[in-house]
Design a protein around this motif. Sequence first.
Motif, PDB file in Angstrom:
ATOM      1  N   ALA A  97       0.947  -1.220   0.158  1.00 53.05           N
ATOM      2  CA  ALA A  97      -0.136  -0.209   0.072  1.00 53.05           C
ATOM      3  C   ALA A  97       0.950   1.207   0.050  1.00 53.05           C
ATOM      4  N   ALA A 100       2.185   1.847  -3.466  1.00 53.41           N
ATOM      5  CA  ALA A 100       1.320   2.385  -4.333  1.00 53.41           C
ATOM      6  C   ALA A 100       0.845   3.745  -4.292  1.00 53.41           C
ATOM      7  N   TYR A 101       0.955   4.055  -2.849  1.00 50.55           N
ATOM      8  CA  TYR A 101       0.491   5.513  -2.422  1.00 50.55           C
ATOM      9  C   TYR A 101       1.573   6.403  -3.218  1.00 50.55           C
ATOM     10  N   ALA A 104       0.104   6.944  -6.474  1.00 52.03           N
ATOM     11  CA  ALA A 104      -1.032   7.746  -6.486  1.00 52.03           C
ATOM     12  C   ALA A 104      -0.967   8.951  -6.087  1.00 52.03           C
ATOM     13  N   LEU A 189       0.339  10.800 -19.899  1.00 52.96           N
ATOM     14  CA  LEU A 189       0.594   9.736 -18.840  1.00 52.96           C
ATOM     15  C   LEU A 189      -0.855   9.468 -18.451  1.00 52.96           C
ATOM     16  N   PRO A 190      -1.063   8.064 -17.993  1.00 48.28           N
ATOM     17  CA  PRO A 190      -2.163   7.701 -17.350  1.00 48.28           C
ATOM     18  C   PRO A 190      -2.364   8.553 -16.161  1.00 48.28           C
ATOM     19  N   GLU A 193      -4.184   7.371 -10.272  1.00 54.14           N
ATOM     20  CA  GLU A 193      -4.989   6.230  -9.878  1.00 54.14           C
ATOM     21  C   GLU A 193      -4.545   4.866 -10.623  1.00 54.14           C
ATOM     22  N   SER A 194      -4.466   4.831 -11.759  1.00 53.19           N
ATOM     23  CA  SER A 194      -4.276   3.748 -12.695  1.00 53.19           C
ATOM     24  C   SER A 194      -2.949   3.210 -12.329  1.00 53.19           C
ATOM     25  N   PHE A 195      -1.801   4.025 -12.022  1.00 56.94           N
ATOM     26  CA  PHE A 195      -0.796   3.584 -11.815  1.00 56.94           C
ATOM     27  C   PHE A 195      -0.768   2.734 -10.609  1.00 56.94           C
ATOM     28  N   ALA A 196      -1.382   3.345  -9.746  1.00 56.91           N
ATOM     29  CA  ALA A 196      -1.404   2.882  -8.179  1.00 56.91           C
ATOM     30  C   ALA A 196      -2.122   1.568  -8.297  1.00 56.91           C
ATOM     31  N   ALA A 197      -3.276   1.323  -8.972  1.00 59.22           N
ATOM     32  CA  ALA A 197      -3.759   0.379  -9.060  1.00 59.22           C
ATOM     33  C   ALA A 197      -3.099  -0.828  -9.714  1.00 59.22           C
ATOM     34  N   LEU A 198      -2.304  -0.629 -10.659  1.00 55.21           N
ATOM     35  CA  LEU A 198      -1.493  -1.454 -11.497  1.00 55.21           C
ATOM     36  C   LEU A 198      -0.370  -2.051 -10.526  1.00 55.21           C
ATOM     37  N   ILE A 199       0.271  -1.059  -9.711  1.00 56.74           N
ATOM     38  CA  ILE A 199       1.303  -1.487  -8.942  1.00 56.74           C
ATOM     39  C   ILE A 199       0.681  -2.501  -7.959  1.00 56.74           C
ATOM     40  N   ALA A 200      -0.405  -1.826  -7.298  1.00 57.62           N
ATOM     41  CA  ALA A 200      -1.032  -2.708  -6.183  1.00 57.62           C
ATOM     42  C   ALA A 200      -1.447  -4.155  -6.989  1.00 57.62           C
ATOM     43  N   ALA A 201      -1.993  -4.175  -7.941  1.00 55.88           N
ATOM     44  CA  ALA A 201      -2.227  -5.438  -8.543  1.00 55.88           C
ATOM     45  C   ALA A 201      -0.908  -6.466  -8.514  1.00 55.88           C
TER      46      ALA A 201
ATOM     47  N   ASP B 164      -5.048  -1.717 -16.970  1.00 57.83           N
ATOM     48  CA  ASP B 164      -4.770  -0.647 -17.741  1.00 57.83           C
ATOM     49  C   ASP B 164      -3.647  -0.693 -18.514  1.00 57.83           C
ATOM     50  N   ALA B 167      -1.031   2.075 -18.859  1.00 53.85           N
ATOM     51  CA  ALA B 167      -0.420   2.257 -17.752  1.00 53.85           C
ATOM     52  C   ALA B 167       0.639   1.227 -17.524  1.00 53.85           C
ATOM     53  N   VAL B 170       3.596   2.348 -20.001  1.00 55.78           N
ATOM     54  CA  VAL B 170       4.056   3.444 -19.415  1.00 55.78           C
ATOM     55  C   VAL B 170       5.072   3.109 -18.278  1.00 55.78           C
ATOM     56  N   SER B 216      -9.493  -9.363  -7.367  1.00 54.84           N
ATOM     57  CA  SER B 216      -8.169  -8.830  -6.608  1.00 54.84           C
ATOM     58  C   SER B 216      -7.409  -7.903  -7.151  1.00 54.84           C
ATOM     59  N   SER B 217      -7.177  -8.202  -8.584  1.00 52.58           N
ATOM     60  CA  SER B 217      -6.199  -7.230  -9.402  1.00 52.58           C
ATOM     61  C   SER B 217      -6.779  -5.718  -9.548  1.00 52.58           C
ATOM     62  N   GLY B 218      -8.000  -5.470  -9.856  1.00 49.58           N
ATOM     63  CA  GLY B 218      -8.248  -4.257 -10.090  1.00 49.58           C
ATOM     64  C   GLY B 218      -8.545  -3.341  -8.990  1.00 49.58           C
ATOM     65  N   ALA B 220      -7.575  -0.742  -6.391  1.00 54.75           N
ATOM     66  CA  ALA B 220      -6.578  -0.189  -5.676  1.00 54.75           C
ATOM     67  C   ALA B 220      -7.056   0.296  -4.345  1.00 54.75           C
ATOM     68  N   PRO B 221      -5.989   0.013  -3.403  1.00 55.45           N
ATOM     69  CA  PRO B 221      -6.356   0.429  -2.146  1.00 55.45           C
ATOM     70  C   PRO B 221      -6.521   1.847  -1.936  1.00 55.45           C
ATOM     71  N   TRP B 223      -6.473   5.439  -0.046  1.00 55.55           N
ATOM     72  CA  TRP B 223      -5.808   6.494   1.119  1.00 55.55           C
ATOM     73  C   TRP B 223      -6.692   7.352   1.581  1.00 55.55           C
TER      74      TRP B 223
END
Lengths: 224, 224, 224, 224
Positions: A97, A100-101, A104, A189-190, A193-201, B164, B167, B170, B216-218, B220-221, B223
């Motif tokens: 988290a 991902a933050y 985000a 750039l996206p 949030e999209s990045f954060a989601a991707l990283i989290a996933a 994404d 994402a 990138v 699970s994958s989509g 994002a946590p 904050w």
Amino acid sequence: MWMPPPPVRSTAPPRRLTPKAQATRSRLVALAAEAFAEEGYAGASVRDLASRSGLTSGAIYGTFRGKAELLAEAVDASIAADLETLPGAVLAGPLPAIDAYQFATLDDPARARLRALLLEAAVAARSDRPLRDRLRDTVNGRLDDWTAAHDAWRAAQGIDPAVDMRALVVLLVSADLGLGVLGALGAELPDPESFAALIAALLASLERGHERDGASSGGAPTWP
Amino acid sequence: MWMPPPPVRSTAPPRRLTPKAQATRSRLVALAAEAFAEEGYAGASVRDLASRSGLTSGAIYGTFRGKAELLAEAVDASIAADLETLPGAVLAGPLPAIDAYQFATLDDPARARLRALLLEAAVAARSDRPLRDRLRDTVNGRLDDWTAAHDAWRAAQGIDPAVDMRALVVLLVSADLGLGVLGALGAELPDPESFAALIAALLASLERGHERDGASSGGAPTWP
Amino acid sequence: MWMPPPPVRSTAPPRRLTPKAQATRSRLVALAAEAFAEEGYAGASVRDLASRSGLTSGAIYGTFRGKAELLAEAVDASIAADLETLPGAVLAGPLPAIDAYQFATLDDPARARLRALLLEAAVAARSDRPLRDRLRDTVNGRLDDWTAAHDAWRAAQGIDPAVDMRALVVLLVSADLGLGVLGALGAELPDPESFAALIAALLASLERGHERDGASSGGAPTWP
Amino acid sequence: MWMPPPPVRSTAPPRRLTPKAQATRSRLVALAAEAFAEEGYAGASVRDLASRSGLTSGAIYGTFRGKAELLAEAVDASIAADLETLPGAVLAGPLPAIDAYQFATLDDPARARLRALLLEAAVAARSDRPLRDRLRDTVNGRLDDWTAAHDAWRAAQGIDPAVDMRALVVLLVSADLGLGVLGALGAELPDPESFAALIAALLASLERGHERDGASSGGAPTWP
DNA sequence: GATGAATGAGTATTCATTCAT
DNA sequence: TATGAATGAATACTCATTCAT
């Protein structure tokens, strides 16, 4: 940019300075960080920095050995400041988290400024050996701290030991910095949030990975 | 740096040039690419470029509008050249393997040079609006092509539609460029194989992800 | 400062320059010679030189590698010019008369300027190795020529072979330059005629010396 | 550099200073003499001088009116010190021997340093009127003393009264200083012994000169 | 007497760019 | 089309000197 766990590195200046000198020094460092990030290291002249701070360029050279030292100190200070911006609530959470933050909050002005500053510092360091040597320690220190935190996370989560945590950290940090490069190049750039989601996933998949077939995650494909 | 599928974008100069002029032009561009990557955009003077190519600085200004255009062309040419280095065997393989290949060949001199050139270009573009606008198209074009390839991969593999793809692309490109930044800062980087393995593992997890609980994958946590 | 016999050393610039460039070059050299002699090497700024010549400082750096080269060329040119000021009538006379003439014309503005220029050059060369190396050749060349002339004189006059002609020449030239030092220090100097008379007398004594007891002139006293 | 007979000129500072201040003062003067001789007057910064002496630049300005005064004092002190280095055995000998001794010891480090210091002082004085006025007294005083000694020698030896003793002294001193100039210019100088022998021979010829046709030594040739 | 932070004026040098030839 | 002399503006950095503490 990167978060560091407790083991705080002393950012205190090596020599004792008078309070007045210290005040001037930090004012200059803060100003330099902003100016270098905004106008570029090459674009921000020492004279401008001086006059903007109500001093003369001579005063700057009485405090710093040169423009490069000012940049190095600006980097140190900015990284240190960045660490303190992580909200307690985030810090209390799980490591993925926290990672991902970072993505985000890509648009956060302070973080954008730090990214820009590091970009400028990197380019300056390419043709300034002493500067590179000076920055190296700062950067590697952060990387080490961050890697240690991830190692702890791996142990706690029972993550596949084949995953190279140093590589993961470097990947995350690189992605962060690289977004700065791409942004400077005008790339679309996206949204963060999209990045954060991707990283989290992706990180979540690592946590899940070992529950399944451990073999799959470690082996790299081979190329000709 | 990034691989593009067939849809080739015209890199040809807008005006028709005599063959001799074209030859001079590309020699200059190749030289500039090398010089800017090696000595930095600011560090390589137009005069040096000229004399190294057996011309005079005046001649350069007869061919290019300025130093910035030379940089832009150098970027275009270098990216185009990079695409052609992907071995056929790799291109024939699955996309994750291609992605991983990019990281496995991190140390390749030509790729390192391109990374450096893009770094320099990014910093130059930060304070040169026209240059940024010029580079934007090149960069976004590559990103688009690459994203399209990944979208196709997703469709073929039935990967979670919540991921994404823009994402992801990138992220991969950023990581690549960011490694250049980190390297310039003197950071100690893991060896390319480790990166490649990590990337392969992460991408593989995406392919596996949908087989389980897609939820699970989509997500994002969140904050504070 | 010193007179050279026929064996003329080429003062021509090594590379062919366009007439315009040559004109600019010699104008600058003449100006620099005057400015360095008048205001001192350190005291004359390149900018002032430029504006006084109707150019910009950039133009000077397009012609000379730096301030030091300008000084070196000014020295070369001034020495060459000095040689041409010796009147034919003097040149036709015996060597001692030529030597004495140098001291009789001590007050000549052009010679005073040359003395000052060499003084400045000497001080500059003390902390500028390349400059010293550059000047060394010029100076030694003059010394060599002058010594050769005195060697011929000795042979013609049957002067005591124990007299070191190189030492004599260096002594005369040193005295000339040293008078410049003393003058700059504010010393009250005897009038040039007195010097010339003294020099003539000393040289005449050398000519007479061998007619008597040759043993007397060669032996140096010994000290503890 | 030049030897002075008994009539000692007061080199003492005008105001009474505490012993400690005096000690600081002379340490600074000695340091300045060395630094100015070694690195040049322009090349040695007041700050360096200060830190090398364990003080601050401010402290120097509490003791001296400025850098120029420091130079003047360094010159005074160095000349005074030089006088004391003449061995008693030499002093007891005839004047020509003393003169020749000066040239025989040309390579002595302390004398070379003094020569360099005077060279630097001369150049500095060229564009610093107050400094020149200050140095003038020191220099002329030495010249006067030395001339008086030679006048006494002339009387004792019955040397041709037409010989200008002031000119002779100035010639000897100039030659000494001029050798410093030539050396700084990189000239290849004969070894000191040759100089000493030459000087001895020339002076001896003066002593012998009057025994013959006195007419020869006084008349300078005439030029057009 | 000493400190040291600050001044302010100055320096050589570099470089992208222009334009008459 | 190429040349190369020239521009003009900018830059990092230095240093003697001052003065409040």
